[in-house]
Motif scaffolding. Structure first.
Motif, PDB file in Angstrom:
ATOM      1  N   TYR A 271     -11.338   7.600 -44.539  1.00  0.00           N
ATOM      2  CA  TYR A 271     -10.257   6.793 -45.129  1.00  0.00           C
ATOM      3  C   TYR A 271      -9.340   7.703 -45.965  1.00  0.00           C
ATOM      4  N   GLU A 272      -9.935   8.449 -46.888  1.00  0.00           N
ATOM      5  CA  GLU A 272      -9.135   9.303 -47.778  1.00  0.00           C
ATOM      6  C   GLU A 272      -8.347  10.361 -46.999  1.00  0.00           C
ATOM      7  N   PRO A 277      -0.133  11.818 -45.905  1.00  0.00           N
ATOM      8  CA  PRO A 277      -0.010  12.910 -46.894  1.00  0.00           C
ATOM      9  C   PRO A 277       1.259  12.816 -47.751  1.00  0.00           C
ATOM     10  N   ALA A 278       2.211  12.010 -47.314  1.00  0.00           N
ATOM     11  CA  ALA A 278       3.427  11.820 -48.132  1.00  0.00           C
ATOM     12  C   ALA A 278       3.095  11.192 -49.483  1.00  0.00           C
ATOM     13  N   TYR A 279       1.915  10.553 -49.578  1.00  0.00           N
ATOM     14  CA  TYR A 279       1.542   9.910 -50.844  1.00  0.00           C
ATOM     15  C   TYR A 279       0.697  10.814 -51.744  1.00  0.00           C
ATOM     16  N   ASP A 280       0.429  12.034 -51.294  1.00  0.00           N
ATOM     17  CA  ASP A 280      -0.311  12.952 -52.159  1.00  0.00           C
ATOM     18  C   ASP A 280       0.462  13.175 -53.460  1.00  0.00           C
ATOM     19  N   TYR A 281      -0.258  13.347 -54.525  1.00  0.00           N
ATOM     20  CA  TYR A 281       0.284  13.668 -55.854  1.00  0.00           C
ATOM     21  C   TYR A 281       1.085  12.523 -56.479  1.00  0.00           C
ATOM     22  N   HIS A 460      -6.088   2.932 -43.011  1.00  0.00           N
ATOM     23  CA  HIS A 460      -6.103   4.174 -43.784  1.00  0.00           C
ATOM     24  C   HIS A 460      -4.722   4.660 -44.211  1.00  0.00           C
ATOM     25  N   LYS A 461      -3.808   4.732 -43.265  1.00  0.00           N
ATOM     26  CA  LYS A 461      -2.563   5.466 -43.523  1.00  0.00           C
ATOM     27  C   LYS A 461      -1.752   4.881 -44.681  1.00  0.00           C
TER      28      LYS A 461
END
Ligand code: ZN
Length: 499
Positions: A271-272, A277-281, A460-461
């Motif tokens: 899931y993680e 990846p655009a939502y990282d940070y 997940h996404k």
């Protein structure tokens, strides 16, 4: 302030929060994995300062002004940014309602309560934990008012773990589960029990470690982005979508313990790793809620991992790792053994069928504690009474009773129901998935890729882009209905036990 300037500040704020959280998580991970035993004091100092700095950063009135400004410009914002503003505004409003002195006192309390709980559990002495639990309950009732004063306190706490879930929703859910599964549990008690003794032979830990590597490969976990460690209690920790850690716990006399920990935590990890990846940070990173998270981990652990198709697919390999321990055992015997159902005392060791009853008991107790109809001093007797009533088992001591879980010592009230909800969400997702792809054909071949791809697309996404209820609706194509879960367990266990 210009909009561009505000957006830059919003980004900077979230990057700093990410950095604090990453530092705290890394210290935590170090503490529970490789750090020498007598070194927690120093990390405690650093963690306290980091938590304080993060609180200071986010509770600054300037943050409130920034968020208000961006809310006014909502129409001009990209939907992803608008969602960030929405979530951050909600957290900011909550946090600003908690007085600083109470916040600090509570952080200290949960720290001390953790130590007290450990000692109480070790010696099976509830009285050592009781004064802490009394304070924790009082704090949580007060905090519930800060979270949402329009709700009953326990509803406000539940909403923190699973937005939209309240006692009415859970009473209906658990009511249906109870009425349909109690007869199945009773029928199983009248049948000859399944022999699972070969699962508890000697399974050397060094071979089990290699077996875990194999399981991670089957699950499609990329070892360049996800490692496995060893801790007392297995867990999953995500730094960002490119860096996820899982842990397991090996027991030399059990094959199933670590096997299913790895598959469970592997489900969390997938899931993680699959969040956009655009939502990282920023605040959209990571899984959206405990219930949706558990729907994924328990999907892999039980629905896939304890299915006949999966047992058949992996059994030849399991036998390669453990030829002497599994001599004379075939895939069908293995399938039956990993699904043996028997009412027991410990939640984390419970089988798929009786698991929800463990959760239900904790839910009933929390509901009464936070609702003010049960005093902390009466928790052990109420716990033991409910275990007898729901599962027919006698609790010998508090270590195997109300002291077994760490959740309350960490201040988590309202967390437990997500475990049972997640199991039920997963089954309803399976039904939709079966309409769209050949789930069991793939599992039989040991190929989980199409399943993970489906879950990535439907669940997940999104990370935290949508509320849990919307993610669920999106994945199952309708409203949540516990009947799918009850039916699934009825069918599986009546076939297993032959009635
Ligand atoms: Zn889990």
């Amino acid at each position: 302030m210009e909009l561009n300037e505000a957006l830059a500040k919003l980004n900077e704020l979230q990057m700093k929060m990410y950095a604090y959280r990453t530092a705290s998580s890394a210290l935590y991970l170090d503490g529970v994995t490789v750090a020498p035993k007598e070194t927690s004091a120093g990390r405690g100092v650093a963690l306290g300062i980091l938590a304080g700095e993060e609180h200071k950063l986010f509770s600054d009135p300037e943050v409130g002004k920034l968020l208000d400004f961006l809310k006014e410009k909502n129409a001009e914002l990209d939907p992803v940014i608008a969602r960030q503003v929405e979530l951050l505004s909600r957290s900011y409003a909550q946090l600003s309602r908690i007085p600083m002195d109470e916040y600090v006192e509570y952080a200290q309390l949960t720290n001390d309560a953790g130590d007290a709980w450990h000692k109480a559990k070790e010696t099976s002495d509830f009285q050592l934990f009781r004064p802490y639990l009394e304070k924790l309950v009082a704090f949580n009732i007060k905090f519930a008012g800060y979270y949402d004063s329009t709700k009953k306190p326990y509803d406000a706490l539940l909403n923190e773990y699973e937005r939209g879930v309240d006692m009415e929703y859970l009473d209906k859910f658990f009511g249906e589960v109870r009425s349909r599964l109690v007869p199945i549990i009773k029928k199983i008690a009248e049948q000859p029990q399944i022999d699972d003794s070969f699962l508890n032979k000697n399974y050397p830990v060094d071979v089990q470690r290699k077996f875990s590597d194999y399981l991670m490969e089957v699950m499609g976990l990329d070892r360049n982005h996800c490692t496995i460690g060893e801790t007392e209690h297995p867990f999953t920790l995500n730094f960002n979508s490119r860096d996820v850690r899982i842990t397991t716990n090996y027991s030399e006399n059990s094959l199933a313990d670590s096997l299913y920990s790895v598959v469970h935590e592997g489900g969390h990890a997938l899931y993680e790793l699959n969040v956009d990846p655009a939502y990282d940070y920023n605040c959209l990173s990571g899984g959206v809620s405990m219930g949706i998270h558990e729907s994924q981990s328990r999907f892999y652990e039980n629905i896939i991992g304890r299915s006949k198709a999966f047992a058949k697919a992996i059994f030849p390999k399991v036998k390669e790792f453990f030829p002497t321990q599994l001599e004379g055992v075939d895939a069908d015997m293995f399938y039956r053994a990993i699904n043996k159902s028997q009412p027991s005392l410990i939640r984390t060791e419970a089988d798929e069928l009786t698991y929800s009853f463990h959760v239900m008991i904790r839910y009933e107790i929390e509901k009464q504690l936070i609702g003010g109809t049960l005093e902390v001093k009466d928790v052990p007797s109420e716990w033991n009474r409910l275990y007898k009533e729901y599962l027919g088992v006698d609790v010998p001591d508090d270590k195997h009773g109300c002291l077994q879980d760490s959740h309350w010592s960490g201040g988590s009230f309202g967390y437990f129901p997500s475990y049972a909800l997640g199991s039920a969400y997963g089954v309803q997702m399976l039904r939709k998935m079966e309409d769209e792809i050949d789930v069991w054909g793939a599992v039989e071949k040991g190929d989980l890729a199409p399943i993970t791809a489906w879950l990535k697309e439907k669940v997940h996404k999104f990370g935290c882009l949508k509320d849990p209820a919307d993610i669920l609706k999106n994945a199952v194509g309708g409203e949540f209905d516990p009947k799918y879960y009850a039916e699934y367990l009825e069918n599986k266990f009546s076939a297993l036990y032959g009635f």
